[in-house]
Design a protein around this motif. Structure first.
Motif, PDB file in Angstrom:
ATOM      1  N   ALA A   5       0.896  -1.245  -0.194  1.00 29.54           N
ATOM      2  CA  ALA A   5       0.001   0.060   0.157  1.00 29.54           C
ATOM      3  C   ALA A   5       0.809   1.176   0.068  1.00 29.54           C
ATOM      4  N   SER A   6       2.077   1.244   0.518  1.00 30.39           N
ATOM      5  CA  SER A   6       2.903   2.506   0.796  1.00 30.39           C
ATOM      6  C   SER A   6       4.355   2.038   0.334  1.00 30.39           C
ATOM      7  N   PRO A   7       4.504   1.959  -0.956  1.00 32.55           N
ATOM      8  CA  PRO A   7       5.973   1.525  -1.517  1.00 32.55           C
ATOM      9  C   PRO A   7       7.011   2.404  -0.808  1.00 32.55           C
ATOM     10  N   TYR A   8       8.143   1.777  -0.312  1.00 34.61           N
ATOM     11  CA  TYR A   8       9.175   2.606   0.054  1.00 34.61           C
ATOM     12  C   TYR A   8      10.382   2.153  -0.576  1.00 34.61           C
ATOM     13  N   GLU A   9      11.530   3.073  -0.872  1.00 36.72           N
ATOM     14  CA  GLU A   9      12.771   2.822  -1.498  1.00 36.72           C
ATOM     15  C   GLU A   9      13.727   3.981  -0.963  1.00 36.72           C
ATOM     16  N   GLU A  10      14.808   3.532  -0.620  1.00 35.25           N
ATOM     17  CA  GLU A  10      16.053   4.076  -0.033  1.00 35.25           C
ATOM     18  C   GLU A  10      17.269   3.778  -0.354  1.00 35.25           C
ATOM     19  N   ARG A  11      18.135   4.475  -0.946  1.00 33.07           N
ATOM     20  CA  ARG A  11      19.465   4.258  -1.202  1.00 33.07           C
ATOM     21  C   ARG A  11      20.418   4.745  -0.095  1.00 33.07           C
ATOM     22  N   LEU A  12      21.332   4.068   0.563  1.00 34.38           N
ATOM     23  CA  LEU A  12      22.161   4.425   1.488  1.00 34.38           C
ATOM     24  C   LEU A  12      23.459   5.180   0.983  1.00 34.38           C
ATOM     25  N   THR A  13      23.225   6.187   0.109  1.00 32.97           N
ATOM     26  CA  THR A  13      24.315   6.774  -0.380  1.00 32.97           C
ATOM     27  C   THR A  13      25.407   7.100   0.432  1.00 32.97           C
ATOM     28  N   VAL A  67       8.393  -3.714  -0.800  1.00 36.38           N
ATOM     29  CA  VAL A  67       7.482  -3.793  -2.242  1.00 36.38           C
ATOM     30  C   VAL A  67       7.107  -5.289  -2.115  1.00 36.38           C
ATOM     31  N   GLY A  68       5.996  -5.452  -2.812  1.00 32.25           N
ATOM     32  CA  GLY A  68       5.219  -6.697  -2.801  1.00 32.25           C
ATOM     33  C   GLY A  68       5.114  -7.692  -1.291  1.00 32.25           C
ATOM     34  N   GLY A  69       4.953  -6.785  -0.523  1.00 35.45           N
ATOM     35  CA  GLY A  69       4.704  -7.694   0.887  1.00 35.45           C
ATOM     36  C   GLY A  69       6.114  -8.241   1.451  1.00 35.45           C
ATOM     37  N   HIS A  70       7.226  -7.509   0.850  1.00 38.54           N
ATOM     38  CA  HIS A  70       8.715  -7.908   1.324  1.00 38.54           C
ATOM     39  C   HIS A  70       9.224  -6.687   1.887  1.00 38.54           C
ATOM     40  N   LEU A  71      10.205  -6.894   2.707  1.00 46.40           N
ATOM     41  CA  LEU A  71      11.206  -6.030   3.262  1.00 46.40           C
ATOM     42  C   LEU A  71      12.424  -6.518   2.449  1.00 46.40           C
ATOM     43  N   ILE A  72      13.061  -5.589   1.601  1.00 44.26           N
ATOM     44  CA  ILE A  72      14.249  -5.966   0.875  1.00 44.26           C
ATOM     45  C   ILE A  72      15.553  -5.016   1.334  1.00 44.26           C
ATOM     46  N   THR A 129      16.754 -15.424  13.586  1.00 44.42           N
ATOM     47  CA  THR A 129      16.992 -14.066  13.611  1.00 44.42           C
ATOM     48  C   THR A 129      16.172 -13.218  14.681  1.00 44.42           C
ATOM     49  N   PRO A 130      16.803 -12.505  15.794  1.00 41.43           N
ATOM     50  CA  PRO A 130      15.727 -11.990  16.577  1.00 41.43           C
ATOM     51  C   PRO A 130      15.103 -10.566  16.155  1.00 41.43           C
ATOM     52  N   TYR A 131      16.086 -10.024  15.462  1.00 43.05           N
ATOM     53  CA  TYR A 131      15.493  -8.541  14.804  1.00 43.05           C
ATOM     54  C   TYR A 131      16.193  -8.340  13.613  1.00 43.05           C
ATOM     55  N   VAL A 132      15.996  -7.377  12.874  1.00 44.60           N
ATOM     56  CA  VAL A 132      16.539  -6.781  11.866  1.00 44.60           C
ATOM     57  C   VAL A 132      16.753  -5.068  12.333  1.00 44.60           C
ATOM     58  N   PHE A 133      18.127  -4.588  11.975  1.00 41.64           N
ATOM     59  CA  PHE A 133      18.385  -3.343  12.430  1.00 41.64           C
ATOM     60  C   PHE A 133      18.788  -2.812  10.895  1.00 41.64           C
ATOM     61  N   LEU A 134      18.120  -1.570  10.869  1.00 43.79           N
ATOM     62  CA  LEU A 134      18.349  -0.999   9.536  1.00 43.79           C
ATOM     63  C   LEU A 134      18.969   0.429   9.522  1.00 43.79           C
ATOM     64  N   SER A 135      20.316   0.937   9.167  1.00 41.66           N
ATOM     65  CA  SER A 135      20.419   2.401   9.174  1.00 41.66           C
ATOM     66  C   SER A 135      19.456   2.930   8.116  1.00 41.66           C
ATOM     67  N   THR A 136      18.660   4.126   8.608  1.00 38.45           N
ATOM     68  CA  THR A 136      17.942   4.758   7.557  1.00 38.45           C
ATOM     69  C   THR A 136      18.031   6.338   7.843  1.00 38.45           C
ATOM     70  N   ARG A 137      17.750   6.993   6.806  1.00 39.02           N
ATOM     71  CA  ARG A 137      17.562   8.483   6.923  1.00 39.02           C
ATOM     72  C   ARG A 137      16.278   8.708   7.297  1.00 39.02           C
ATOM     73  N   GLU A 138      15.294   7.867   6.825  1.00 39.83           N
ATOM     74  CA  GLU A 138      13.835   8.130   7.167  1.00 39.83           C
ATOM     75  C   GLU A 138      13.076   6.948   8.100  1.00 39.83           C
ATOM     76  N   PRO A 139      13.743   6.920   9.100  1.00 32.12           N
ATOM     77  CA  PRO A 139      12.923   5.707   9.949  1.00 32.12           C
ATOM     78  C   PRO A 139      11.491   5.963  10.105  1.00 32.12           C
ATOM     79  N   GLU A 140      10.848   7.084  10.144  1.00 28.91           N
ATOM     80  CA  GLU A 140       9.550   7.187  10.448  1.00 28.91           C
ATOM     81  C   GLU A 140       8.651   6.676   9.058  1.00 28.91           C
ATOM     82  N   ARG A 141       9.356   7.032   7.856  1.00 26.20           N
ATOM     83  CA  ARG A 141       8.573   6.492   6.604  1.00 26.20           C
ATOM     84  C   ARG A 141       8.684   5.191   6.500  1.00 26.20           C
ATOM     85  N   LEU A 142       9.964   4.440   6.642  1.00 22.45           N
ATOM     86  CA  LEU A 142      10.178   3.272   6.633  1.00 22.45           C
ATOM     87  C   LEU A 142       9.127   2.591   7.608  1.00 22.45           C
TER      88      LEU A 142
END
Length: 156
Positions: A5-13, A67-72, A129-142
Motif C-alpha cells: 500500500a505504501s511502497p518505500y525505497e531508499e538508497r544509503l548513498t 515492495v510486494g509484501g517484502h522488506l528488501i 534472527t531476533p530482529y532486523v537493524f536497518l540504518s535509515t535516513r527516514e525511519p518514520e517513513r520506513l
C-alpha cells in the motif's frame, strides 16, 4: 505480484565527503609514484581516484525497499508477515543497538554515516534472527511503509 500500500525505497548513498576522500586517495597515490615520472604519477592519480570512487559508490549503493509484501534490505528479503513492530531509534539509541545491545544473531544493515535507524522484531518462530537493524535516513517513513505493507498483507 501484489504491491504494498505504501511502497518505500531508499538508497544509503555515501556522503559527499567520501568523493573528496576518493580524490585525495588518488592524489596520495600520485605523490607516491612521483619519483617514477610524470606518466606513472598521472596513472596513480587516475587509477587511485577511480578505485576509491568505485569502493565508495559500491558501499553506498545498498538499498532498502518495501515492495510486494517484502522488506528488501541489501541481500535480505523478508516477508512483512514475519516481522513484528518497528522501533524508531535516534542516533544515541541506534549506537547502543549497534554496540553493547547488539545480538550477534540479528541481521544488521549498518552505515556508520547514517545516524538514525529502525529495529524490527522478527516474529517467525522458524527464524533464529531476533530482529532486523536497518540504518535509515527516514525511519518514520520506513516504519509507516512496513505497517502499511503488513496491513495490506493481512487483508489479503
Amino acid at each position: 505480484m501484489q504491491l504494498s500500500a505504501s511502497p518505500y525505497e531508499e538508497r544509503l548513498t555515501a556522503p559527499s565527503t567520501w568523493w573528496l576522500i576518493s580524490f585525495l586517495v588518488g592524489v596520495s597515490l600520485a605523490l607516491i609514484l612521483l619519483p617514477f615520472g610524470t606518466l606513472p604519477m598521472l596513472g596513480g592519480l587516475a587509477g587511485g581516484t577511480a578505485v576509491a570512487a568505485v569502493v565508495a559508490s559500491s558501499y553506498g549503493s545498498v538499498r532498502i525497499r518495501v515492495v510486494g509484501g517484502h522488506l528488501i534490505a541489501g541481500d535480505a528479503k523478508i516477508p512483512v508477515s514475519a516481522l513484528g513492530e518497528a522501533e524508531i531509534l535516534d542516533a544515541e539509541e541506534a549506537r547502543a543497538w549497534r554496540t553493547h545491545k547488539a545480538d550477534p544473531r540479528s541481521f544488521m544493515l549498518l552505515r556508520a554515516y547514517i545516524p538514525g535507524a529502525l529495529r524490527v522484531d522478527v516474529t517467525d518462530p522458524a527464524d533464529p534472527t531476533p530482529y532486523v537493524f536497518l540504518s535509515t535516513r527516514e525511519p518514520e517513513r520506513l516504519a509507516q511503509a512496513l505497517r502499511a505493507a503488513k496491513e495490506s498483507a493481512d487483508a489479503s
